[in-house]
Design an enzyme around this catalytic site. Structure first.
Site: not given
Ligand code: CA2
Length: 145
Positions: A11-12, A19, A24, A75, A78, A99, A101, A108
């Site tokens: 997700p996201n 964003r 990221y 990946n 969340a 996996e 990230h 974090r």
């Molecule tokens: O660091 C990572 O790749 C995470 O898997 C990213 C997740 C986070 O919940 C994990 O703890 C770590 C969040 C992905 C959100 O992706 C976005 C990308 C751009 C802008 C906003 C959110």
């Protein structure tokens, strides 16, 4: 024979590059796909990159990978920290699971320090930015050789 690798994103991650670049980075998922496909061409691996905001869709793709893919790079975003269902699905897959990230989850919030998926993953990359995906592709190539 060219083997297929599923690169699954949770997700996201569709917002990657659009964003929160301070966490990221600026690259989009399309950039990630291009970088992984380039490694794949060297290694004779064919890349299918998928993203969903829905846990069930990710689980369906893991089941599909049982028939179609030699390895999974995931990946779970969340869902990493919450999903026993994704862990259970990955346990039904016989090939390598890596996996990834983008951020260093260990630097974090403490809720990001635990991963259900790591119980099944053959390796974990965190904090290498989006380069982590291409590194995972190289490792996948070694594991499948
Ligand atoms: O660091 C990572 O790749 C995470 O898997 C990213 C997740 C986070 O919940 C994990 O703890 C770590 C969040 C992905 C959100 O992706 C976005 C990308 C751009 C802008 C906003 C959110």
């Amino acid at each position: 024979m060219t083997r297929k690798i599923y690169i699954l994103n949770g997700p996201n991650l569709n917002l990657l590059g659009k964003r929160e670049p301070e966490i990221y980075g600026h690259d989009t998922l399309a950039d990630v796909e291009a970088a992984c496909a380039a490694v794949g061409r060297e290694a004779n691996l064919d890349v299918t990159l998928l993203q969903s905001n829905h846990e069930g869709a990710l689980i369906d793709w893991i089941h599909e990978a049982r028939e179609n893919a030699a390895g999974i790079i995931i990946n779970p975003a969340a869902f990493t920290h919450t999903s026993v269902a994704i862990l259970d699905a990955l346990k039904t897959f016989d090939g390598p699971v890596l996996e990834v990230h983008i951020s260093n989850v260990h630097q974090r919030e403490s809720f990001r320090h635990h991963s259900y998926v790591s119980l099944r993953a053959d390796g974990v990359i965190a904090g290498f930015g989006v380069e982590g995906y291409a590194l995972a592709m190289r490792r996948m190539s070694s594991l499948l050789t």
